[in-house]
Design an enzyme around this catalytic site. Sequence first.
Site, PDB file in Angstrom:
ATOM      1  N   HIS B  82       0.854  -1.187   0.000  1.00 14.86           N
ATOM      2  CA  HIS B  82       0.000   0.000   0.000  1.00 14.86           C
ATOM      3  C   HIS B  82       0.881   1.224   0.000  1.00 14.86           C
ATOM      4  CE1 HIS B  82      -3.431   2.604   0.782  1.00 14.86           C
ATOM      5  NE2 HIS B  82      -2.629   3.267   1.589  1.00 14.86           N
ATOM      6  N   ASP B 161     -15.442   1.937   7.018  1.00 13.14           N
ATOM      7  CA  ASP B 161     -14.400   2.831   6.509  1.00 13.14           C
ATOM      8  C   ASP B 161     -14.953   3.734   5.427  1.00 13.14           C
ATOM      9  OD1 ASP B 161     -11.603   3.749   6.106  1.00 13.14           O
ATOM     10  OD2 ASP B 161     -11.970   2.907   4.126  1.00 13.14           O
ATOM     11  N   ARG B 168     -15.005  12.046   7.414  1.00 15.11           N
ATOM     12  CA  ARG B 168     -13.781  12.764   7.802  1.00 15.11           C
ATOM     13  C   ARG B 168     -13.470  13.869   6.810  1.00 15.11           C
ATOM     14  NH1 ARG B 168      -9.697   8.289   7.762  1.00 15.11           N
ATOM     15  NH2 ARG B 168      -8.180   9.962   8.079  1.00 15.11           N
ATOM     16  N   SER B 183      -8.011   3.237   8.702  1.00 17.42           N
ATOM     17  CA  SER B 183      -8.616   3.241   7.369  1.00 17.42           C
ATOM     18  C   SER B 183      -7.793   2.386   6.409  1.00 17.42           C
ATOM     19  CB  SER B 183      -8.716   4.682   6.860  1.00 17.42           C
ATOM     20  OG  SER B 183      -9.183   4.694   5.534  1.00 17.42           O
ATOM     21  N   LYS B 187      -8.788  -2.100   5.461  1.00 16.66           N
ATOM     22  CA  LYS B 187      -9.033  -2.576   4.106  1.00 16.66           C
ATOM     23  C   LYS B 187      -8.013  -3.635   3.702  1.00 16.66           C
ATOM     24  CE  LYS B 187      -9.308   1.707   2.837  1.00 16.66           C
ATOM     25  NZ  LYS B 187      -9.398   3.001   2.145  1.00 16.66           N
TER      26      LYS B 187
END
Lengths: 430, 430
Positions: B82, B161, B168, B183, B187
């Site tokens: 990620h 999320d 947010r 968050s 995932k």
Amino acid sequence: MLPQWMIEKKRDGLHLTTEEIQTFIRGYTDGTIPDYQMAALAMAIYFRGMSPRETADLTIAMMESGTVIDPTRIPGRKVDKHSTGGIGDKISIPLAPLVAACGAKVPMISGRGLGITGGTLDKLESIHGYRVNLSEKEFFNTLQQCGCSLIGQTDEICPADKKLYALRDVTATVPSIPLIVASIMSKKMAEGIDALVLDVKCGAGAFMKTRKDAQTLAKALVATGESLGRKTTALLTNMDQPLGRTVGNSLEIQESIDILNNNGPDDVRQLTLELAAHMLLSVNLFPDLDAARQRALTALADGSALHLFENMVQCHGGDLSQGLPRAQHTVPLEARQTGQVQEVNADLIGRAVLLLGAGRTQTTDTIDPAVGLSDLVKTGEEVRSGDPLCILHFNDHNKAKEALELLTDAFKITNKPVTPPELIYEIIRH
Amino acid sequence: MLPQWMIEKKRDGLHLTTEEIQTFIRGYTDGTIPDYQMAALAMAIYFRGMSPRETADLTIAMMESGTVIDPTRIPGRKVDKHSTGGIGDKISIPLAPLVAACGAKVPMISGRGLGITGGTLDKLESIHGYRVNLSEKEFFNTLQQCGCSLIGQTDEICPADKKLYALRDVTATVPSIPLIVASIMSKKMAEGIDALVLDVKCGAGAFMKTRKDAQTLAKALVATGESLGRKTTALLTNMDQPLGRTVGNSLEIQESIDILNNNGPDDVRQLTLELAAHMLLSVNLFPDLDAARQRALTALADGSALHLFENMVQCHGGDLSQGLPRAQHTVPLEARQTGQVQEVNADLIGRAVLLLGAGRTQTTDTIDPAVGLSDLVKTGEEVRSGDPLCILHFNDHNKAKEALELLTDAFKITNKPVTPPELIYEIIRH
């Protein structure tokens, strides 16, 4: 500017402009800014605070979210009092007609009780027929005829505060000085008054537990009132023990009438007179505090304040001749030892009276006007074992049992001498 | 426990229990806890932070708000990467098939671009026919056949999320480490992976501008991943200048294919190889980093990674034989002086490419897959006056004009020697 940018500014400790505050509150009032953005802003304000200028802007924005009473519709000098709330605080009820009897106008919008704190409106409604919601015309007529009118908040006054108050309650954003100040002051400023006297309570039965916190709140309230052009004075007063000798709606109405009969407990009488003197002075009806105080003493002694109260009750549809609601049962709580009263814990007294049914834990709860406590001893008084510390008035034996359990911890008796506490700590002015 | 009491606890700096966090997120997911309470909690978390244990609990609660992929349905060692997002960051596209070619499985759920940061899904969609939303069956088949699948987030994965991310964004609660960590990690954990490598970007074009902030985020991500039982590694990498020589969707796909052809810009190649090596090492497919790196080099050289990429595109319905979308016009931006490139500002490049139409300012915007920049010079390179600093690909002359204005500030040329910046600052492990 997007609402989230304003939240971000406050989050980062910057000051919001007058226009930003107005835009936000306008949007929140008309629903274009949703609850979740207001909740985030309120929490950011909780952490970052607001400058005096921002607090004043928020107050004005909330005031302007609804109707503002046109002051020219009320001839004369208009003054009000607001208390931050305490146990046994019935002061508004004798105070408004007393100040009216001395020549000022008192257009007083009061609230209902929630939690351990009783509400002036609930107390008044224990008078048979008393309507807290008058039409605009009735309100102005009552003010003209009696010099005072004690009414409830209408949907037209400060709708932003109504929404925000409910939101703060469920988002843990109640204890924020600027939010408290704007909530109180926006409603009071909407009354079209010239001056305001604040009774900021401090102690076990108050929202502010310490003198320092109460001072901070009082100073912020005074600064905001003054910056909005209203003479504003705050009295910091003791709320470790309840005010007076009664707690409970109809019981407190009776005590208020006692005061207006030039009688009643010393502390209630003293605080009523001091608040009245400050109110009268703040609208320049008397040259000094002493002259104002003397005038108020006369209005209690000659029955003119009581007369105005009776007139006002009548204008509100109330009927005092029917008597006040009385509970079916009474039972004394007896002292277990001889000595001096060291503590009468206002918080525990408030909880006990709530248990009896005199208050609400939720806004939808109904209250029992008759239940409560009378004949409360005061800190510094002497008691003998077996003497009543108070008398419970109740309609439900189970509730009375629960309340009695709480009450046994509320009183402390000692062998050592106890100095009675100060009632008024200090006066905070601009 | 009422939601406001949990908000109050966090507001006052206390730790929420595992059960409280679960209750809150469950309530928020099913709608019994409204947005405004979540917004207040998010702002309280912004100010008070969360302990590593709380952050892990929040991650788990958000992961469990939806479907979690059963890891036993994907045979083999499963690993993902990620990136926290940067300009020209197309690394996922060559990386996934490269790692798959070396023997691991890469079930990669990617995102779309918003603001200046491009999205892997948007880039992939510039391939004719490529579907980012596969059925569960297609997804598992693709993984089995190609070793990797790059898909979009489904409604079933981490619905909490999805809701919280949108909230947010409009409540100024994006830049909170525990909320960012939960968050990202919720995932990724829902993918059923054994290990995760994070590319935490740092610099002008990244969310984290300073090395210190990026370190803090990287450490929190690694701690959370490890506490959830996944081998987690973070690379802190430079995002002062864009990655590679292209920014824009189809242009970046072409650059990714270049990499898979054992070609392409040095920085993209280097970062792809390093991330691949760390991914392979973290699932214990190789004894050390060097062995993993050597294997990855082979997979680029022998065409096996490219082959898997082509297969994967096919499994997703894509057709590379149709070519990639190309813009109608190109124009070079010429250097105004001779010297060394001192700065290629990733932030300004990102904004310029957004202006051209390659990205979104709102989630509802549509993007132009063909526009962007190619042939970007890199910091430390020499240019002569009149040389192209980059080539604009555009379909709209007005947009190109606006973009060019921004771009003139994006490049700085100097007479003094410039040391090319480090690409990988450090590796953060447990």
